[in-house]
Design a protein around this motif. Structure first.
Motif, PDB file in Angstrom:
ATOM      1  N   GLN A  36       8.447  50.265  62.297  1.00  0.00           N
ATOM      2  CA  GLN A  36       7.621  50.620  63.447  1.00  0.00           C
ATOM      3  C   GLN A  36       7.313  49.394  64.299  1.00  0.00           C
ATOM      4  OE1 GLN A  36       4.245  53.153  62.583  1.00  0.00           O
ATOM      5  NE2 GLN A  36       5.269  54.132  60.866  1.00  0.00           N
ATOM      6  N   ALA A  37       8.207  48.421  64.261  1.00  0.00           N
ATOM      7  CA  ALA A  37       8.042  47.204  65.052  1.00  0.00           C
ATOM      8  C   ALA A  37       8.360  47.481  66.520  1.00  0.00           C
ATOM      9  CB  ALA A  37       8.951  46.097  64.520  1.00  0.00           C
ATOM     10  N   SER A  38       7.909  46.576  67.376  1.00  0.00           N
ATOM     11  CA  SER A  38       8.164  46.721  68.811  1.00  0.00           C
ATOM     12  C   SER A  38       9.616  46.431  69.160  1.00  0.00           C
ATOM     13  CB  SER A  38       7.254  45.771  69.595  1.00  0.00           C
ATOM     14  OG  SER A  38       5.894  46.085  69.381  1.00  0.00           O
ATOM     15  N   GLY A  39      10.258  45.603  68.368  1.00  0.00           N
ATOM     16  CA  GLY A  39      11.639  45.248  68.638  1.00  0.00           C
ATOM     17  C   GLY A  39      12.198  44.376  67.539  1.00  0.00           C
ATOM     18  N   VAL A  40      13.459  44.011  67.701  1.00  0.00           N
ATOM     19  CA  VAL A  40      14.128  43.102  66.775  1.00  0.00           C
ATOM     20  C   VAL A  40      14.402  41.805  67.510  1.00  0.00           C
ATOM     21  CG1 VAL A  40      16.216  42.683  65.418  1.00  0.00           C
ATOM     22  CG2 VAL A  40      15.185  44.965  65.451  1.00  0.00           C
ATOM     23  N   LEU A  41      13.902  40.695  66.970  1.00  0.00           N
ATOM     24  CA  LEU A  41      14.220  39.386  67.540  1.00  0.00           C
ATOM     25  C   LEU A  41      15.575  38.968  66.993  1.00  0.00           C
ATOM     26  CD1 LEU A  41      13.325  37.025  69.322  1.00  0.00           C
ATOM     27  CD2 LEU A  41      12.394  35.947  67.267  1.00  0.00           C
ATOM     28  N   TYR A  42      16.613  39.115  67.798  1.00  0.00           N
ATOM     29  CA  TYR A  42      17.971  38.770  67.400  1.00  0.00           C
ATOM     30  C   TYR A  42      18.153  37.279  67.606  1.00  0.00           C
ATOM     31  CZ  TYR A  42      21.909  41.676  65.949  1.00  0.00           C
ATOM     32  OH  TYR A  42      22.847  42.351  65.205  1.00  0.00           O
ATOM     33  N   ASP A  43      18.346  36.567  66.519  1.00  0.00           N
ATOM     34  CA  ASP A  43      18.419  35.097  66.498  1.00  0.00           C
ATOM     35  C   ASP A  43      19.868  34.718  66.201  1.00  0.00           C
ATOM     36  OD1 ASP A  43      17.568  32.415  66.391  1.00  0.00           O
ATOM     37  OD2 ASP A  43      17.170  32.541  64.241  1.00  0.00           O
ATOM     38  N   VAL A  44      20.630  34.393  67.241  1.00  0.00           N
ATOM     39  CA  VAL A  44      22.078  34.248  67.108  1.00  0.00           C
ATOM     40  C   VAL A  44      22.485  32.779  67.184  1.00  0.00           C
ATOM     41  CG1 VAL A  44      24.317  35.015  67.966  1.00  0.00           C
ATOM     42  CG2 VAL A  44      22.317  36.489  68.234  1.00  0.00           C
ATOM     43  N   LEU A  45      23.341  32.377  66.236  1.00  0.00           N
ATOM     44  CA  LEU A  45      23.891  31.026  66.193  1.00  0.00           C
ATOM     45  C   LEU A  45      25.400  31.127  66.403  1.00  0.00           C
ATOM     46  CD1 LEU A  45      21.566  31.447  63.835  1.00  0.00           C
ATOM     47  CD2 LEU A  45      22.079  29.047  63.347  1.00  0.00           C
ATOM     48  N   ARG A  46      25.907  30.416  67.379  1.00  0.00           N
ATOM     49  CA  ARG A  46      27.332  30.480  67.695  1.00  0.00           C
ATOM     50  C   ARG A  46      28.068  29.276  67.130  1.00  0.00           C
ATOM     51  NH1 ARG A  46      29.482  29.109  73.390  1.00  0.00           N
ATOM     52  NH2 ARG A  46      31.721  29.054  73.014  1.00  0.00           N
ATOM     53  N   LYS A  47      29.228  29.538  66.548  1.00  0.00           N
ATOM     54  CA  LYS A  47      30.070  28.491  65.990  1.00  0.00           C
ATOM     55  C   LYS A  47      31.090  28.038  67.035  1.00  0.00           C
ATOM     56  CE  LYS A  47      31.262  31.308  62.687  1.00  0.00           C
ATOM     57  NZ  LYS A  47      31.933  31.881  61.493  1.00  0.00           N
ATOM     58  N   PRO A  48      31.316  26.735  67.186  1.00  0.00           N
ATOM     59  CA  PRO A  48      32.371  26.274  68.093  1.00  0.00           C
ATOM     60  C   PRO A  48      33.739  26.756  67.610  1.00  0.00           C
ATOM     61  CG  PRO A  48      30.901  24.473  67.508  1.00  0.00           C
ATOM     62  CD  PRO A  48      30.574  25.614  66.591  1.00  0.00           C
ATOM     63  N   LYS A  49      34.611  27.053  68.561  1.00  0.00           N
ATOM     64  CA  LYS A  49      35.947  27.555  68.194  1.00  0.00           C
ATOM     65  C   LYS A  49      36.908  26.384  67.962  1.00  0.00           C
ATOM     66  CE  LYS A  49      35.499  31.982  70.562  1.00  0.00           C
ATOM     67  NZ  LYS A  49      36.051  32.898  71.590  1.00  0.00           N
ATOM     68  N   ILE A  50      36.520  25.519  67.069  1.00  0.00           N
ATOM     69  CA  ILE A  50      37.384  24.397  66.684  1.00  0.00           C
ATOM     70  C   ILE A  50      37.486  24.395  65.174  1.00  0.00           C
ATOM     71  CG2 ILE A  50      36.904  22.967  68.705  1.00  0.00           C
ATOM     72  CD1 ILE A  50      34.861  21.433  67.050  1.00  0.00           C
ATOM     73  N   ARG A  51      38.573  23.868  64.677  1.00  0.00           N
ATOM     74  CA  ARG A  51      38.809  23.771  63.255  1.00  0.00           C
ATOM     75  C   ARG A  51      39.195  22.345  62.902  1.00  0.00           C
ATOM     76  NH1 ARG A  51      36.396  26.682  60.407  1.00  0.00           N
ATOM     77  NH2 ARG A  51      37.875  26.363  58.710  1.00  0.00           N
ATOM     78  N   PRO A  52      39.017  21.936  61.652  1.00  0.00           N
ATOM     79  CA  PRO A  52      39.467  20.593  61.252  1.00  0.00           C
ATOM     80  C   PRO A  52      40.958  20.427  61.514  1.00  0.00           C
ATOM     81  CG  PRO A  52      38.081  21.565  59.559  1.00  0.00           C
ATOM     82  CD  PRO A  52      38.365  22.661  60.546  1.00  0.00           C
ATOM     83  N   GLU A  53      41.334  19.282  62.004  1.00  0.00           N
ATOM     84  CA  GLU A  53      42.742  19.007  62.296  1.00  0.00           C
ATOM     85  C   GLU A  53      43.450  18.546  61.023  1.00  0.00           C
ATOM     86  OE1 GLU A  53      42.728  16.205  65.469  1.00  0.00           O
ATOM     87  OE2 GLU A  53      42.087  17.686  66.970  1.00  0.00           O
ATOM     88  N   ARG A  54      44.583  19.125  60.764  1.00  0.00           N
ATOM     89  CA  ARG A  54      45.335  18.828  59.542  1.00  0.00           C
ATOM     90  C   ARG A  54      46.566  17.985  59.848  1.00  0.00           C
ATOM     91  NH1 ARG A  54      41.732  19.947  55.559  1.00  0.00           N
ATOM     92  NH2 ARG A  54      40.837  22.054  55.809  1.00  0.00           N
ATOM     93  N   ALA A  55      47.053  17.333  58.816  1.00  0.00           N
ATOM     94  CA  ALA A  55      48.259  16.506  58.959  1.00  0.00           C
ATOM     95  C   ALA A  55      49.447  17.391  59.343  1.00  0.00           C
ATOM     96  CB  ALA A  55      48.549  15.759  57.667  1.00  0.00           C
ATOM     97  N   THR A  56      50.279  16.905  60.200  1.00  0.00           N
ATOM     98  CA  THR A  56      51.496  17.615  60.580  1.00  0.00           C
ATOM     99  C   THR A  56      52.477  17.587  59.410  1.00  0.00           C
ATOM    100  OG1 THR A  56      51.197  16.883  62.870  1.00  0.00           O
ATOM    101  CG2 THR A  56      53.370  17.757  62.259  1.00  0.00           C
ATOM    102  N   PRO A  57      52.987  18.750  58.981  1.00  0.00           N
ATOM    103  CA  PRO A  57      53.966  18.742  57.881  1.00  0.00           C
ATOM    104  C   PRO A  57      55.107  17.773  58.178  1.00  0.00           C
ATOM    105  CG  PRO A  57      53.326  20.982  58.419  1.00  0.00           C
ATOM    106  CD  PRO A  57      52.728  20.108  59.475  1.00  0.00           C
ATOM    107  N   ILE A  58      55.571  17.095  57.145  1.00  0.00           N
ATOM    108  CA  ILE A  58      56.586  16.048  57.325  1.00  0.00           C
ATOM    109  C   ILE A  58      57.827  16.587  58.018  1.00  0.00           C
ATOM    110  CG2 ILE A  58      58.137  14.487  56.091  1.00  0.00           C
ATOM    111  CD1 ILE A  58      55.979  14.098  54.004  1.00  0.00           C
TER     112      ILE A  58
END
Length: 340
Positions: free
Chosen positions: A199-221
């Motif tokens: 019976q609350a007045s609303g939902v406080l939506y607390d959103v955390l966004r992740k950057p669209k980057i990933r760790p860079e890996r070694a190029t296969p030999i």
């Protein structure tokens, strides 16, 4: 951040009554408990629901995306606890949870950096809310079953004074106002369920966004290409990016406001007629779930076989490539382990 103290006024006069919260009393006749997570699974795929909630199968290891969100969630629970040193406690608890879930060093770094950036963004607003409870399990009786779940929190805001359900989410989607992320919440059954139960007045939506980057890996030999001076061409790496290099890139991403926002809070509300319809729909779906046969294979939904960048945990068995017992699955200790 404050802990709510007993109020001499009638809370109902302020819209601050939270119905359906467990009182600890024993019930004479246990009823079938259904959560919005279960309803969401049932709508997504009847067979996935049967195997997960009626047969009790679970993956031995959670998907990385889910485990990451769980670690962040553990940290946020600590951050919202009233008291001093919220960031230190949040990162300590989150790091422990990340290790328990088997996240690699790069994901653990991401958990740390995200919580630090969250703290830097919101620390000035911690005192705007009074925390009434965190991680609150609730149930509400229906006709022959219960609808239940767990609030991330129940918090009290002022100007005007009102009760809000706190809900944390992590995502890789754009979360700026007006984006599709927010428009899809119009039919979010979890929000409906939370508002009906609390019976609350609303939902406080607390959103955390992740950057669209990933760790860079070694190029296969076998794919490495070198210039005449022996150096690799641009875009190729001799070795994996170190955790320290990865951390620096993440911090730079969160400092880049041009590609944000990274953290958004928004109150999501429902009109009375919307909640009335949502309540009827929840009851209809719950009734179908109660009537489902756990021993009879249910219709499969092919469009739902791929999520979080991977196949459903039951994919190989559903497509007849292996037997169910050959999959890396375990048997659940409870139908709704998330409420334990």
């Amino acid at each position: 951040m404050q802990v709510a103290q007993p109020d001499s006024d009638d809370p109902a006069q302020h819209g601050l009554v939270a119905d359906g919260v467990l009182s600890g009393c024993e019930r004479a006749v246990p009823m079938r408990l259904i959560t919005t997570s279960e309803i969401r699974t049932y709508q997504r795929c009847r067979e996935e629901h049967r195997l997960t909630y009626l047969q009790g199968y679970r993956p031995e290891e959670p998907a990385t995306a889910l485990a990451f969100g769980t670690a962040i969630h553990a940290g946020l629970e600590q951050w919202w606890q009233p008291g001093e040193l919220p960031l230190r406690l949040a990162t300590s608890v989150a790091a422990q949870k990340a290790a328990e879930l088997g996240l690699d060093v790069y994901e653990r770094v991401a958990v740390q950096v995200m919580l630090e950036a969250y703290h830097a963004h919101w620390q000035g607003e911690r005192d705007q809310y009074v925390v009434r409870s965190l991680e609150t399990v609730f149930e509400r009786d229906r006709d022959g079953y219960q609808l239940g779940g767990r609030y991330d929190g129940l918090i009290e805001a002022d100007r005007p004074r009102r009760l809000l359900v706190l809900e944390h989410k992590t995502t890789s989607e754009e979360i700026a106002p007006g984006t599709e992320y927010w428009s899809h919440l119009a039919l979010d059954r979890q929000i409906d369920h939370y508002l009906i139960a609390s019976q609350a007045s609303g939902v406080l939506y607390d959103v955390l966004r992740k950057p669209k980057i990933r760790p860079e890996r070694a190029t296969p030999i076998d794919r490495q290409k070198r210039r005449k001076d022996g150096q690799l061409y641009a875009g190729q790496r001799e070795a994996d990016e170190t955790p320290q290099e990865w951390e620096a890139r993440l911090r730079a991403a969160y400092a880049d406001e041009e590609h944000g926002p990274w953290f958004v809070r928004r109150e999501v509300v429902r009109l009375p007629h919307e909640l009335h319809r949502a309540n009827r729909e929840l009851d209809q779906l719950a009734g179908e779930i109660v009537a489902a046969n756990p021993n009879r294979p249910a219709p499969r939904t092919g469009d739902s076989c791929r999520r979080y960048g991977r196949r459903c945990d039951y994919w190989l068995a559903c497509t007849g490539q292996v037997e169910l017992h050959e999959l890396p699955l375990r048997r659940a200790t409870a139908t709704h382990e998330e409420l334990a």
